[in-house]
Design an enzyme around this catalytic site. Structure first.
Site, PDB file in Angstrom:
ATOM      1  CG  ASP A 168      -5.488 -18.513  15.881  1.00  0.00           C
ATOM      2  OD1 ASP A 168      -6.012 -17.984  15.239  1.00  0.00           O
ATOM      3  OD2 ASP A 168      -4.370 -18.372  16.133  1.00  0.00           O
ATOM      4  CG  HIS A 228      -3.323 -15.206  15.131  1.00  0.00           C
ATOM      5  ND1 HIS A 228      -2.862 -16.355  14.457  1.00  0.00           N
ATOM      6  CD2 HIS A 228      -2.862 -14.060  14.375  1.00  0.00           C
ATOM      7  CE1 HIS A 228      -2.029 -16.207  13.571  1.00  0.00           C
ATOM      8  NE2 HIS A 228      -2.243 -14.763  13.586  1.00  0.00           N
TER       9      HIS A 228
END
Ligand code: XUL
Ligand code: CO
Length: 441
Positions: free
Chosen positions: A102, A99
């Protein structure tokens, strides 16, 4: 800098090996049917669980000991990239997934977040030049930050719709830059807590509107990744719109999106929906909608998304059965959306988790291929539906009948003779395949 200093490359050593840092069953170059194990399984590491998460849970703070945690801010983000590519190399894994949040901290505004993302994406691109590990998919996290408290595309607030759209636009650009093979949309907070304050029709229309905008944008920039939606019935909201494959497929068809999406099916989401993993895979497969898999498992005694590393061979076998029958996963893969338990806080546990998952799916692949080669289940199914291959059954499936003809036929019947479904016999044959696999290895 090296982060996993005591760990060397993980190799295949076979089922008799006692080396905890070796594969017992995953032998990447071994041929299964017409593909190698590596080509069939297309394993991916989930960046969020492996490099970003700290193993906190709703009852306690993080326990993870990670050698990169001595850094902070963008230095931490860069250290994670270094650690990630070392990990990919040592594990020999062909893919990873992330993501946006992240890989970088969010900035104080969207422009700053973009700047952070650009720096890390450039660094990743550099690392990917010398690495065999490619990007299976990326996605936008449109659920963690408080701005998404009431949803993203389904938010009651139009500004949040716009913000979500911007993050997805950036995600598509990043996917293109890094050569992502897929792009994932998990519904995050696209659901509701109560219908008492919810305009369900507007929310679902808006989710579809954003999907169409994403399809158009990807086309415009020449990003040809497969789009995937990832169903989950609940958690964090009490009802998620992408409940399961069946409701997700109906949604895609309602909004004329079915040609642009497939499904990313997660085992633990299937069980939360009251289905088996293989049910979700089957539903997607028979409709030509099986795209990719988030490979994990739930705990049978816990009612939430525990995201454990897969170790249940019964389940991995049935999953691989569907995947082989699908002719493989195409652009998709088996991404370990799985986390080590809070008590498994040492860096080397990250290797044990992935080795467990990769070996479990390798076993599943081998047994499933044998079940298919020997026509074990196909034989059972063929026999069970044989009345549709002749006479009235053939007329039914070929559309050569009507209610009057069927009535005449029914009136002529004196007795309908059934055969046993032989459930116990099939299950024990299945176990025989699991067990002889071990005896034979
Ligand atoms: C959450 C979940 C996500 C998606 C990607 O349950 O599975 O991590 O896989 O957003
Ligand atoms: Co997932």
């Amino acid at each position: 800098m090296t982060y996993f200093t005591n760990i060397n490359k993980i190799n295949y050593e076979g089922p008799k090996s006692t080396n905890p840092f070796a594969f017992k069953f995953y032998n990447p170059n071994e041929k299964i049917g017409d593909k190698t194990m590596e080509e069939y399984l297309r394993f991916g590491v989930a960046y969020w669980h492996t490099f970003t998460a700290d193993l906190s849970d709703p009852f306690g703070t993080g326990t993870a000991e990670r050698p990169w945690d001595k850094f902070s801010g963008m230095d931490l983000a860069k250290a994670r990239v270094e650690a990630a590519f070392e990990f990919f190399e040592k594990l020999g894994v062909p893919y990873f997934c992330f993501h946006d949040v992240d890989i970088t901290p969010e900035g104080s505004n969207l422009r700053e977040t973009y700047k952070n993302l650009d720096a890390i994406v450039a660094m990743m691109k550099d690392y990917m030049k010398d690495s065999k590990t490619k990007l299976l998919w990326n996605t936008a996290n449109n659920f963690s930050h408080p701005r998404f408290v009431h949803g993203a595309a389904s938010s009651n607030h139009a500004d949040v719709f716009a913000y979500s759209a911007a993050k997805i636009k950036k995600g598509l650009e990043i996917g293109k830059e890094l050569g992502a093979e897929n792009y994932v949309f998990w519904g995050g907070r696209e659901g509701y807590e109560t219908l008492l304050n919810t305009d369900m029709k507007l929310e679902m229309d808006n989710i579809a509107r954003l999907f169409h905008l994403a399809v158009d944008y990807a086309k415009g920039i020449g990003f040809d990744a497969q789009f995937l939606i990832e169903p989950k019935p609940k958690e964090p909201t009490s009802h998620q719109y992408d409940f399961d494959v069946a409701s997700g497929y109906a949604f895609l068809q309602n909004y004329d999106l079915q040609d642009h999406f497939k499904f990313n099916i997660e085992a633990n989401h299937a069980t939360l929906a009251g289905h088996t993993f293989e049910h979700e895979l089957r539903y997607a497969r028979i409709n030509g909608m099986l795209g990719s898999v988030d490979a994990n498992q739930g705990h049978p005694l816990l009612g939430w998304d525990t995201d454990e590393f897969p170790s249940d061979l019964y389940s991995t076998t049935l999953a691989m059965y569907e995947i082989i029958k699908n002719g493989g996963l195409g652009k998709g893969g088996l991404n370990f959306d799985a986390k080590v338990r809070r008590g498994s806080f040492e860096p080397e546990d990250l290797f044990h988790g992935h080795i467990a998952g990769m070996d479990s799916f390798a076993v599943g692949l081998k047994i499933a291929q044998k079940l298919i080669d020997d026509k074990v289940l196909d034989g059972v199914v063929e026999g069970r539906y044989k009345t549709y291959t002749e006479g009235i059954g053939l007329d039914i499936v070929q559309g050569n009948t009507d209610l009057k003809k069927l009535e005449d036929y029914a009136l002529s019947l004196s007795e309908i003779k059934h055969e046993s479904g032989k459930l116990e016999r099939i299950k024990t044959t299945f176990n025989q395949y699991l067990l002889t696999f071990y005896a034979g290895e």
